[in-house]
Each structure stands twice: as C-alpha cells, then as structure tokens.
Design a protein around this motif. Structure first.
Motif, PDB file in Angstrom:
ATOM      1  N   ASN A 207       0.818  -1.203   0.000  1.00 56.19           N
ATOM      2  CA  ASN A 207       0.000   0.000   0.000  1.00 56.19           C
ATOM      3  C   ASN A 207       0.859   1.264   0.000  1.00 56.19           C
ATOM      4  OD1 ASN A 207      -2.352   1.457   0.051  1.00 56.19           O
ATOM      5  ND2 ASN A 207      -2.591   1.347   2.256  1.00 56.19           N
ATOM      6  N   LYS A 208       2.030   1.192   0.630  1.00 55.05           N
ATOM      7  CA  LYS A 208       2.887   2.375   0.787  1.00 55.05           C
ATOM      8  C   LYS A 208       3.869   2.582  -0.355  1.00 55.05           C
ATOM      9  CE  LYS A 208       2.762   1.681   5.748  1.00 55.05           C
ATOM     10  NZ  LYS A 208       2.827   0.292   6.154  1.00 55.05           N
ATOM     11  N   ILE A 209       4.098   1.551  -1.181  1.00 54.62           N
ATOM     12  CA  ILE A 209       5.118   1.691  -2.222  1.00 54.62           C
ATOM     13  C   ILE A 209       4.516   2.185  -3.538  1.00 54.62           C
ATOM     14  CG2 ILE A 209       6.627  -0.052  -1.185  1.00 54.62           C
ATOM     15  CD1 ILE A 209       5.724  -2.024  -3.289  1.00 54.62           C
ATOM     16  N   LYS A 210       5.356   2.816  -4.325  1.00 54.32           N
ATOM     17  CA  LYS A 210       4.950   3.345  -5.628  1.00 54.32           C
ATOM     18  C   LYS A 210       5.379   2.369  -6.726  1.00 54.32           C
ATOM     19  CE  LYS A 210       4.386   8.087  -4.598  1.00 54.32           C
ATOM     20  NZ  LYS A 210       3.289   7.855  -3.728  1.00 54.32           N
ATOM     21  N   PRO A 211       4.659   2.355  -7.852  1.00 54.67           N
ATOM     22  CA  PRO A 211       5.065   1.481  -8.965  1.00 54.67           C
ATOM     23  C   PRO A 211       6.433   1.886  -9.505  1.00 54.67           C
ATOM     24  CG  PRO A 211       2.834   2.304  -9.283  1.00 54.67           C
ATOM     25  CD  PRO A 211       3.402   3.040  -8.115  1.00 54.67           C
ATOM     26  N   ILE A 212       7.287   0.890  -9.779  1.00 57.57           N
ATOM     27  CA  ILE A 212       8.618   1.189 -10.316  1.00 57.57           C
ATOM     28  C   ILE A 212       8.757   0.753 -11.767  1.00 57.57           C
ATOM     29  CG2 ILE A 212       9.769   1.197  -8.076  1.00 57.57           C
ATOM     30  CD1 ILE A 212      10.770  -1.619  -8.685  1.00 57.57           C
ATOM     31  N   PHE A 213       7.764   0.049 -12.292  1.00 54.69           N
ATOM     32  CA  PHE A 213       7.754  -0.334 -13.704  1.00 54.69           C
ATOM     33  C   PHE A 213       6.412   0.026 -14.312  1.00 54.69           C
ATOM     34  CE2 PHE A 213      10.973  -3.210 -12.024  1.00 54.69           C
ATOM     35  CZ  PHE A 213      11.981  -3.029 -12.952  1.00 54.69           C
ATOM     36  N   GLN A 214       6.429   0.306 -15.618  1.00 57.24           N
ATOM     37  CA  GLN A 214       5.199   0.625 -16.345  1.00 57.24           C
ATOM     38  C   GLN A 214       5.120  -0.240 -17.594  1.00 57.24           C
ATOM     39  OE1 GLN A 214       5.698   4.822 -17.026  1.00 57.24           O
ATOM     40  NE2 GLN A 214       4.504   5.331 -15.205  1.00 57.24           N
ATOM     41  N   VAL A 215       3.951  -0.824 -17.813  1.00 60.92           N
ATOM     42  CA  VAL A 215       3.707  -1.597 -19.024  1.00 60.92           C
ATOM     43  C   VAL A 215       2.901  -0.711 -19.956  1.00 60.92           C
ATOM     44  CG1 VAL A 215       2.670  -3.671 -20.001  1.00 60.92           C
ATOM     45  CG2 VAL A 215       3.693  -3.755 -17.720  1.00 60.92           C
ATOM     46  N   GLY A 216       3.441  -0.462 -21.142  1.00 62.38           N
ATOM     47  CA  GLY A 216       2.797   0.448 -22.090  1.00 62.38           C
ATOM     48  C   GLY A 216       2.304  -0.247 -23.336  1.00 62.38           C
ATOM     49  N   LYS A 217       2.381   0.474 -24.435  1.00 60.94           N
ATOM     50  CA  LYS A 217       1.839   0.026 -25.719  1.00 60.94           C
ATOM     51  C   LYS A 217       2.473  -1.281 -26.212  1.00 60.94           C
ATOM     52  CE  LYS A 217       2.454   3.139 -28.755  1.00 60.94           C
ATOM     53  NZ  LYS A 217       2.465   4.215 -29.745  1.00 60.94           N
TER      54      LYS A 217
END
Length: 96
Positions: A15-25
C-alpha cells in the motif's frame, strides 16, 4: 504459494510503495522481465503500473509477469499489479 494471511500482510506493505515499472503500448518484453527479476531480488515486493495505452488486458499482463519472473501475484488493484518473490541473497520481508 502464498496463504491468505500472507497475501493480506503483503498487500498492507504494498500500500505504501509506488510502482517502479510501467507496461505500455508494447506490452511485456524480455528486457522488462529481466529488470523485474533484478528488482524483485533487491526489494522482494514491487508494484507494476499498466498504462492507459496498453492494448492487453491487465489479467494477461499479470500472468505474463508471473510466469516470466516466477513471482507470486499478490493482487491486481486498478491498473497496478503487486508481485512478490522471496530474495535469495537479501531477505528483508518476514512472512507471517
């Protein structure tokens, strides 16, 4: 396989951590899998964000990440996927 109690514990921590990877197009690729494996070894618990322009369903993306990294799927909440994998070298999280 994680128990319900362990998943609740990990969800509270995530709950406290932020996303460090993003899945895109382009979706999930081999390079992303390798980087996520490295991040899981260091952190054990990570969030992956799925961007609006991703053409694949979030369940499909989660399944690709789990099979590619041999990690445990903790939860899919909104457009975020939470993954856990016990570290071999640097264990930080003690599961209940």
């Amino acid at each position: 396989m994680l128990t319900g109690k362990q998943k609740r514990f990990l969800r509270a921590k995530a709950n406290k951590i932020k996303p460090i990877f993003q899945v895109g197009k382009i979706g999930v690729n081999e390079n992303m899998i390798e980087q996520i494996i490295d991040a899981l070894e260091k952190r054990e618990l990570i969030k992956v964000s799925i961007l609006q322009n991703c053409t694949e369903d979030k369940d499909v993306v989660a399944e690709q990440l789990v099979t590619g990294t041999n990690a445990e799927l903790v939860q899919i909440i909104g457009n975020n996927i939470v993954l856990y994998k016990e570290s071999k070298e640097d264990k930080q999280i003690e599961l209940p």
